[in-house]
Scaffold this active site. Structure first.
Site, mmCIF file in Angstrom:
data_model
loop_
_atom_site.group_PDB
_atom_site.id
_atom_site.type_symbol
_atom_site.label_atom_id
_atom_site.label_comp_id
_atom_site.label_asym_id
_atom_site.label_seq_id
_atom_site.Cartn_x
_atom_site.Cartn_y
_atom_site.Cartn_z
ATOM 1 N N LYS A 13 69.003 -8.717 -58.034
ATOM 2 C CA LYS A 13 67.614 -8.227 -58.004
ATOM 3 C C LYS A 13 66.836 -8.840 -56.831
ATOM 4 C CE LYS A 13 66.560 -9.748 -62.178
ATOM 5 N NZ LYS A 13 67.785 -10.405 -62.661
ATOM 6 N N ARG A 88 60.522 -9.962 -69.036
ATOM 7 C CA ARG A 88 61.791 -10.344 -69.668
ATOM 8 C C ARG A 88 61.720 -10.273 -71.186
ATOM 9 N NH1 ARG A 88 63.553 -13.870 -65.032
ATOM 10 N NH2 ARG A 88 65.569 -14.784 -65.474
ATOM 11 N N ARG A 127 77.294 -19.091 -56.209
ATOM 12 C CA ARG A 127 75.938 -19.531 -55.887
ATOM 13 C C ARG A 127 75.735 -21.006 -56.267
ATOM 14 N NH1 ARG A 127 70.853 -15.974 -57.880
ATOM 15 N NH2 ARG A 127 70.940 -17.235 -59.762
ATOM 16 N N ARG A 133 71.809 -24.781 -57.682
ATOM 17 C CA ARG A 133 70.687 -24.604 -58.617
ATOM 18 C C ARG A 133 71.106 -25.068 -60.005
ATOM 19 N NH1 ARG A 133 67.950 -18.670 -58.712
ATOM 20 N NH2 ARG A 133 67.798 -19.054 -60.942
ATOM 21 N N ARG A 144 71.261 -18.365 -70.146
ATOM 22 C CA ARG A 144 70.453 -17.332 -69.462
ATOM 23 C C ARG A 144 70.953 -15.931 -69.809
ATOM 24 N NH1 ARG A 144 71.005 -18.971 -63.486
ATOM 25 N NH2 ARG A 144 69.423 -17.397 -63.016
HETATM 26 P P1 AMP Z 1 65.169 -16.286 -62.377
HETATM 27 O O1 AMP Z 1 65.245 -16.887 -61.016
HETATM 28 O O2 AMP Z 1 64.375 -15.011 -62.436
HETATM 29 O O3 AMP Z 1 66.519 -16.138 -63.026
HETATM 30 O O4 AMP Z 1 64.340 -17.327 -63.287
HETATM 31 C C1 AMP Z 1 64.756 -18.664 -63.433
HETATM 32 C C2 AMP Z 1 64.208 -19.229 -64.741
HETATM 33 O O5 AMP Z 1 62.773 -19.178 -64.732
HETATM 34 C C3 AMP Z 1 64.603 -18.468 -66.021
HETATM 35 O O6 AMP Z 1 65.877 -18.848 -66.504
HETATM 36 C C4 AMP Z 1 63.466 -18.866 -66.962
HETATM 37 O O7 AMP Z 1 63.607 -20.199 -67.433
HETATM 38 C C5 AMP Z 1 62.267 -18.847 -66.020
HETATM 39 N N1 AMP Z 1 61.667 -17.485 -65.944
HETATM 40 C C6 AMP Z 1 61.577 -16.704 -64.829
HETATM 41 N N2 AMP Z 1 60.970 -15.550 -65.113
HETATM 42 C C7 AMP Z 1 60.681 -15.574 -66.448
HETATM 43 C C8 AMP Z 1 60.067 -14.672 -67.348
HETATM 44 N N3 AMP Z 1 59.638 -13.469 -66.932
HETATM 45 N N4 AMP Z 1 59.939 -15.047 -68.646
HETATM 46 C C9 AMP Z 1 60.345 -16.249 -69.072
HETATM 47 N N5 AMP Z 1 60.960 -17.162 -68.284
HETATM 48 C C10 AMP Z 1 61.122 -16.831 -66.976
#
Ligand code: AMP
Length: 187
Positions: A13, A88, A127, A133, A144
């Site tokens: 994404k 989400r 990654r 990360r 996740r």
């Molecule tokens: P991402 O890079 O989008 O995978 O986000 C990394 C982490 O940030 C996720 O595993 C959540 O802990 C938090 N996070 C990001 N976006 C959201 C969201 N829309 N709702 C809840 N937690 C989020």
């Protein structure tokens, strides 16, 4: 045109959102990027979310909704938004509809990147090795993925009912996925 790039973590994404930003001038709103920036800055919010993020769980709806609300207010003249990693949960999706409506806007398209779990695992291992990360380690990644299946996948019927959902093969190479997205935005 406001669109959501939808799919499990590591579906691609972020990569596709950056391309659309460069090509169409859309503003990318990634709650994951915003939360990582908060952590890097050492803000109160960053400290609060650090452990939750590293575990792979979702942070609370209130926190991410507030981040998006601010970003929408700050980018009133954007030609379009690409939501990446938000919403989400169904509560987030409902809040997003309400926030956009306040600005006279709406979600026009939701593009789902389909990638099978083995490929996701391979991508994430790569990654993790390259970027390190914390939430890409295999244990956190499983949390996740589970969060995606339990809390985020219910958004598929939410947007299908609105006739906005389109699916793209996210396993193809980056250019082909970009072409697929472009096509899905035409119809
Ligand atoms: P991402 O890079 O989008 O995978 O986000 C990394 C982490 O940030 C996720 O595993 C959540 O802990 C938090 N996070 C990001 N976006 C959201 C969201 N829309 N709702 C809840 N937690 C989020």
């Amino acid at each position: 045109m406001n669109l959501i790039l939808f799919g499990p973590p590591a579906a691609g994404k972020g990569t596709q959102a950056k391309r659309l930003t460069a090509e169409r001038g859309f503003v990318q709103l990634s709650t994951g990027d915003m939360l990582r920036a908060a952590r890097k800055s050492g803000s109160e919010l960053g400290v609060k979310v650090a452990a939750i993020m590293d575990s792979g769980s979702l942070v609370s709806d209130d926190i991410v909704i507030a981040l998006i609300e601010d970003a929408l207010a700050q980018n009133k003249d954007a030609p379009g938004f690409i939501f990446d990693g938000f919403p989400r949960t169904v509560a987030q999706a409902e809040a997003l509809d309400a926030m956009l409506a306040k600005h006279g806007k709406q979600i026009d398209r939701v593009v789902k990147l389909e990638v099978d779990s083995q490929k996701l695992m391979d991508r994430i291992a790569k990654r993790f090795a390259e970027e390190g990360r914390a939430d890409d380690n295999p244990e956190a990644y499983k949390v996740r993925l589970d969060a995606y299946l339990a809390q985020t996948a219910p958004l598929v019927p939410y947007y299908e009912q609105q006739g906005k959902m389109r699916s793209i093969d996210g396993m193809a190479d980056i250019d082909s996925v970009s072409k697929g997205i472009a096509k899905s935005l035409e119809v």
